[in-house]
Design a protein around this motif. Structure first.
Motif, mmCIF file in Angstrom:
data_model
loop_
_atom_site.group_PDB
_atom_site.id
_atom_site.type_symbol
_atom_site.label_atom_id
_atom_site.label_comp_id
_atom_site.label_asym_id
_atom_site.label_seq_id
_atom_site.Cartn_x
_atom_site.Cartn_y
_atom_site.Cartn_z
ATOM 1 N N GLY A 6 0.790 -1.224 0.000
ATOM 2 C CA GLY A 6 0.000 0.000 0.000
ATOM 3 C C GLY A 6 0.818 1.269 0.000
ATOM 4 N N VAL A 7 1.927 1.267 -0.711
ATOM 5 C CA VAL A 7 2.818 2.420 -0.758
ATOM 6 C C VAL A 7 2.530 3.233 -2.018
ATOM 7 C CG1 VAL A 7 5.233 3.131 -0.926
ATOM 8 C CG2 VAL A 7 4.598 1.208 0.521
ATOM 9 N N ASP A 8 2.453 4.545 -1.860
ATOM 10 C CA ASP A 8 2.257 5.443 -2.986
ATOM 11 C C ASP A 8 3.505 5.389 -3.876
ATOM 12 O OD1 ASP A 8 1.825 7.526 -4.760
ATOM 13 O OD2 ASP A 8 1.826 9.087 -3.226
ATOM 14 N N PRO A 9 3.356 5.084 -5.172
ATOM 15 C CA PRO A 9 4.522 4.985 -6.060
ATOM 16 C C PRO A 9 5.387 6.248 -6.067
ATOM 17 C CG PRO A 9 2.546 4.233 -7.194
ATOM 18 C CD PRO A 9 2.107 4.809 -5.872
ATOM 19 N N TYR A 19 11.607 3.078 6.568
ATOM 20 C CA TYR A 19 10.602 3.312 7.611
ATOM 21 C C TYR A 19 9.573 4.364 7.192
ATOM 22 C CZ TYR A 19 13.190 7.453 9.233
ATOM 23 O OH TYR A 19 13.826 8.664 9.321
ATOM 24 N N GLU A 20 9.969 5.298 6.324
ATOM 25 C CA GLU A 20 9.031 6.305 5.833
ATOM 26 C C GLU A 20 7.992 5.699 4.885
ATOM 27 O OE1 GLU A 20 10.501 10.053 4.474
ATOM 28 O OE2 GLU A 20 11.943 10.185 6.122
ATOM 29 N N LEU A 21 8.279 4.494 4.406
ATOM 30 C CA LEU A 21 7.334 3.768 3.554
ATOM 31 C C LEU A 21 6.556 2.743 4.374
ATOM 32 C CD1 LEU A 21 9.650 3.197 0.478
ATOM 33 C CD2 LEU A 21 7.971 5.014 0.818
ATOM 34 N N ARG A 22 6.585 2.916 5.693
ATOM 35 C CA ARG A 22 5.904 2.034 6.654
ATOM 36 C C ARG A 22 6.451 0.609 6.620
ATOM 37 N NH1 ARG A 22 0.340 4.265 4.658
ATOM 38 N NH2 ARG A 22 1.059 2.992 2.965
ATOM 39 N N MET A 23 7.750 0.470 6.366
ATOM 40 C CA MET A 23 8.401 -0.838 6.351
ATOM 41 C C MET A 23 9.026 -1.093 7.715
ATOM 42 S SD MET A 23 7.974 -2.108 3.271
ATOM 43 C CE MET A 23 9.187 -3.372 3.135
ATOM 44 N N ASP A 24 8.250 -1.693 8.599
ATOM 45 C CA ASP A 24 8.802 -2.089 9.889
ATOM 46 C C ASP A 24 9.556 -3.407 9.705
ATOM 47 O OD1 ASP A 24 6.841 -4.056 9.694
ATOM 48 O OD2 ASP A 24 5.621 -3.246 11.310
ATOM 49 N N SER A 25 10.075 -3.969 10.777
ATOM 50 C CA SER A 25 10.901 -5.168 10.654
ATOM 51 C C SER A 25 10.127 -6.345 10.061
ATOM 52 C CB SER A 25 11.513 -5.549 11.997
ATOM 53 O OG SER A 25 10.506 -5.788 12.952
ATOM 54 N N PHE A 31 9.119 -8.474 2.654
ATOM 55 C CA PHE A 31 9.608 -7.908 1.393
ATOM 56 C C PHE A 31 10.881 -8.620 0.943
ATOM 57 C CE2 PHE A 31 11.226 -3.998 -0.979
ATOM 58 C CZ PHE A 31 10.430 -4.234 -2.080
ATOM 59 N N ARG A 32 11.783 -8.909 1.895
ATOM 60 C CA ARG A 32 13.019 -9.624 1.561
ATOM 61 C C ARG A 32 12.703 -10.985 0.947
ATOM 62 N NH1 ARG A 32 15.656 -13.731 3.366
ATOM 63 N NH2 ARG A 32 14.380 -13.951 5.213
#
Length: 67
Positions: A6-9, A19-25, A31-32
């Motif tokens: 759900g990230v804005d392109p 983290y600014e793209l809401r990618m927590d651990s 994603f990895r």
């Protein structure tokens, strides 16, 4: 990344920390795994945190695909 997380392109730029793209651990680990499966590379030993930037992630993936 856009559909799955759900990230804005427009927000995905090389200098942006993950983290600014809401990618927590947890999201980063998911994603990895997606990257590994899609590109058939191993990132298991990669040191990657949400403080890394999109550009650093791209460079890591690029380096692993060349090796």
């Amino acid at each position: 990344m856009v559909q799955k997380f759900g990230v804005d392109p427009a927000a995905v730029r090389p200098e942006i920390p993950l983290y600014e793209l809401r990618m927590d651990s947890l999201a980063l680990e998911e994603f990895r795994i997606l990257i590994e499966e899609q590109l058939n590379i191993d990132l298991e030993d990669a040191t990657l945190t949400s403080r890394n930037t999109v550009g650093e992630l791209v460079e890591l993936v690029h380096t692993r695909t060349l090796g």
